[in-house]
Motif scaffolding. Structure first.
Motif, PDB file in Angstrom:
ATOM      1  N   PRO A 230       0.825  -1.209   0.000  1.00 47.69           N
ATOM      2  CA  PRO A 230       0.000   0.000   0.000  1.00 47.69           C
ATOM      3  C   PRO A 230       0.861   1.262   0.000  1.00 47.69           C
ATOM      4  O   PRO A 230       1.807   1.394   0.775  1.00 47.69           O
ATOM      5  CB  PRO A 230      -0.804  -0.134   1.299  1.00 47.69           C
ATOM      6  N   GLY A 231       0.544   2.173  -0.911  1.00 47.98           N
ATOM      7  CA  GLY A 231       1.283   3.430  -1.018  1.00 47.98           C
ATOM      8  C   GLY A 231       2.504   3.374  -1.902  1.00 47.98           C
ATOM      9  O   GLY A 231       3.177   4.395  -2.113  1.00 47.98           O
ATOM     10  N   ALA A 232       2.837   2.212  -2.451  1.00 48.33           N
ATOM     11  CA  ALA A 232       4.039   2.069  -3.272  1.00 48.33           C
ATOM     12  C   ALA A 232       3.826   2.646  -4.668  1.00 48.33           C
ATOM     13  O   ALA A 232       2.706   2.745  -5.165  1.00 48.33           O
ATOM     14  CB  ALA A 232       4.436   0.602  -3.374  1.00 48.33           C
ATOM     15  N   ILE A 233       4.942   3.029  -5.306  1.00 48.70           N
ATOM     16  CA  ILE A 233       4.939   3.525  -6.678  1.00 48.70           C
ATOM     17  C   ILE A 233       5.779   2.588  -7.520  1.00 48.70           C
ATOM     18  O   ILE A 233       6.913   2.270  -7.162  1.00 48.70           O
ATOM     19  CB  ILE A 233       5.499   4.962  -6.786  1.00 48.70           C
ATOM     20  N   CYS A 234       5.236   2.130  -8.624  1.00 48.64           N
ATOM     21  CA  CYS A 234       5.981   1.238  -9.493  1.00 48.64           C
ATOM     22  C   CYS A 234       7.158   1.989 -10.117  1.00 48.64           C
ATOM     23  O   CYS A 234       7.014   3.112 -10.600  1.00 48.64           O
ATOM     24  CB  CYS A 234       5.062   0.689 -10.588  1.00 48.64           C
ATOM     25  N   LEU A 235       8.325   1.363 -10.104  1.00 48.72           N
ATOM     26  CA  LEU A 235       9.518   1.937 -10.720  1.00 48.72           C
ATOM     27  C   LEU A 235      10.149   0.849 -11.580  1.00 48.72           C
ATOM     28  O   LEU A 235      11.032   0.109 -11.162  1.00 48.72           O
ATOM     29  CB  LEU A 235      10.497   2.442  -9.659  1.00 48.72           C
ATOM     30  N   ALA A 236       9.641   0.746 -12.795  1.00 51.93           N
ATOM     31  CA  ALA A 236      10.105  -0.288 -13.717  1.00 51.93           C
ATOM     32  C   ALA A 236      11.363   0.190 -14.418  1.00 51.93           C
ATOM     33  O   ALA A 236      11.370   1.227 -15.065  1.00 51.93           O
ATOM     34  CB  ALA A 236       9.018  -0.590 -14.737  1.00 51.93           C
ATOM     35  N   GLY A 237      12.436  -0.581 -14.293  1.00 52.87           N
ATOM     36  CA  GLY A 237      13.694  -0.164 -14.886  1.00 52.87           C
ATOM     37  C   GLY A 237      14.211   1.105 -14.233  1.00 52.87           C
ATOM     38  O   GLY A 237      14.230   2.175 -14.851  1.00 52.87           O
ATOM     39  N   PRO A 238      14.639   1.046 -12.965  1.00 53.34           N
ATOM     40  CA  PRO A 238      15.058   2.267 -12.253  1.00 53.34           C
ATOM     41  C   PRO A 238      16.132   3.062 -12.991  1.00 53.34           C
ATOM     42  O   PRO A 238      16.217   4.280 -12.837  1.00 53.34           O
ATOM     43  CB  PRO A 238      15.588   1.722 -10.918  1.00 53.34           C
ATOM     44  N   GLU A 239      16.932   2.395 -13.829  1.00 51.43           N
ATOM     45  CA  GLU A 239      17.991   3.104 -14.547  1.00 51.43           C
ATOM     46  C   GLU A 239      17.421   4.117 -15.546  1.00 51.43           C
ATOM     47  O   GLU A 239      18.140   5.003 -16.017  1.00 51.43           O
ATOM     48  CB  GLU A 239      18.899   2.102 -15.278  1.00 51.43           C
ATOM     49  N   ARG A 240      16.137   4.011 -15.832  1.00 52.25           N
ATOM     50  CA  ARG A 240      15.532   4.968 -16.772  1.00 52.25           C
ATOM     51  C   ARG A 240      15.385   6.363 -16.162  1.00 52.25           C
ATOM     52  O   ARG A 240      15.041   7.315 -16.867  1.00 52.25           O
ATOM     53  CB  ARG A 240      14.186   4.434 -17.272  1.00 52.25           C
TER      54      ARG A 240
END
Length: 456
Positions: A230-240
């Motif tokens: 709960p409250g998390a934000i998706c960060l797909a491919g943090p290097e982007r």
């Protein structure tokens, strides 16, 4: 602006001279564009001073870096010239990554601009290698003169010849503008970090090509976790997010926007906004590094609606390059219900005429040279759905149930209010997370047509 080839393979830009820096003048050369007074071959939008030269130069480099990067299956690619819109009180510069999975925008706000707005409108600006090298040398606190347009450009070619470019423009680039606008319009603020905490968080991100992570609130900062909470934000491919690193010395805050998440939530897009002095640098990331925005399917329902297409003509005529398009006021001016006005804005987004600013939770007006009917025709699911309708493959067995007959067998579609489900493999794999399948689209088209006919 650019002229798109009939096959959509390339976009041509014509400039009277290259963009560059000469002395204290940053001259951004414009191609053909649309303005309040009509189309112009080389519009002149702004003449004045950038009061925050160093962060503006670094952010422009970041925008250019995104435009020439393929984050998925990297390979060399050339520059794609950013789109620039002058909304009167701000300049917005936009670009997509070469793979279509990262949308970047730099908003230069009124507090960082001291000069004269000559015209409102949208164009492309020339970005080239020498300009990037010159921007990298801009530093200190001295203001930088800026001309967006050609009247005051001091940088010229030696022989006075025009500059012409033909840049490959993948179809997914066109669809991406529409998808980002629709997807982010449903986002809410999820986290805000101070400048100091933003620096610590961004510098802690893994350097390699990571998978899908989740940024979870942890006190004053965020920490990466392998699973949503709960409250998390998706960060797909943090290097982007790495194009933000050179901007950290100017950072005042970092904000993240996204949909509501809970345990078991699948990957989602997210917006990351770095606040700089007098400007904002924004990156919108697709749900996975391998997924470009063009395939998300968020615009399909609106594209399949003839009523929204008609409303879009009316609503579009009322737009005037406003920095904030207020749907309530627009609905009143157009004499339309609010839901139809919002659907019309989605339609306008499919031709690049409307974007969405998560920082202000508002639409904004821009003009791109993309035909909305062409964008619709590029979507295979929509083409397939219309073919099913034309073949008479959709049969309703009740008010909220339909059978769609295909070569692969019968697919059963069920409606529950605005939601729908299907028994096809696409729906089983994505559960609506990447827009409706062709069977749901076809059933909605038939259902809508029957409703319109009943009213008549």
């Amino acid at each position: 602006m650019a002229t798109t080839a009939a096959a959509g393979a390339a976009q041509s830009y014509t400039y009277t001279r290259p963009s560059g820096i000469d002395g204290g003048l940053l001259g951004l050369s414009t191609s053909g564009g649309t303005t309040e007074s009509g189309p112009q071959p080389h519009p002149h939008f702004f003449s004045g001073v950038l009061t925050q030269a160093a962060p503006a130069a670094a952010a422009l480099i970041g925008l250019a870096d995104v435009a020439q990067t393929r984050y998925h299956q990297p390979r060399p690619t050339g520059f794609r010239d950013p789109v620039v819109t002058c909304n009167g009180d701000r300049l917005r510069l936009e670009s997509f990554s070469a793979c279509g999975g990262v949308y970047a925008r730099l908003d230069v706000l009124e507090t960082a601009m001291d000069g004269e707005v000559r015209e409102r409108g949208t164009t492309n600006v020339d970005v080239n290698g020498p300009l990037r090298e010159a921007l990298a040398r801009v530093g200190g606190s001295d203001p930088l003169h800026l001309a967006v347009g050609e009247e005051e450009l001091a940088v010229t070619t030696m022989d006075g010849a025009v500059v012409e470019k033909k840049v490959p423009l993948p179809d997914r680039w066109l669809r991406g503008f529409a998808e980002v606008q629709v997807i982010t319009a449903g986002f809410d603020p999820r986290a805000e970090l101070s400048g100091h905490d933003a620096v610590r968080f961004l510098r802690s991100l893994p350097r390699g090509r990571g998978g899908t992570a989740w940024a979870v609130p942890a006190g004053r900062t965020l920490r990466l976790a392998p699973r949503p909470a709960p409250g998390a934000i998706c960060l797909a491919g943090p290097e982007r997010l790495r194009t933000m690193l050179p901007l950290l010395r100017f950072a005042r805050a970092l904000r993240a926007y996204g949909p509501s998440a809970k345990t078991g939530t699948g990957p989602t897009a997210s917006v990351w906004e770095l606040e700089l002095p007098g400007m904002r640098y924004v990156l919108t990331l697709s749900p996975e590094r391998s997924r470009g925005f063009s395939g998300e399917g968020a615009v399909l329902d609106a594209l399949a609606t003839d009523e929204a297409a008609g409303d879009a003509d009316l609503v579009g005529a009322l737009l005037s390059f406003e920095p904030r398009v207020e749907p309530d006021l627009l609905a009143e001016r157009a004499g339309l219900p609010l839901d139809r006005t919002k659907a019309a804005l989605v339609q306008l987004g499919t031709s690049g005429r409307v974007g969405f600013d998560t920082a202000e939770a508002a639409f904004f007006h821009r003009e791109l040279p993309y035909d909305p009917s062409r964008v619709a025709s590029l979507n295979p699911r929509l083409r397939s759905a219309r073919a099913l309708v034309e073949d008479g493959s959709v049969r309703f067995t009740g008010d909220d149930a339909a059978v769609v007959t295909t070569g692969g067998g019968e697919r059963h579609v069920r409606f529950d209010g605005d939601a729908a489900s299907c028994t096809c493999p696409w729906w089983f794999d994505h559960r609506g997370g990447r827009g409706p399948c062709k069977h749901v689209l076809a059933a909605r088209i038939v259902r809508r047509d029957a409703s319109v006919e009943a009213v008549r």
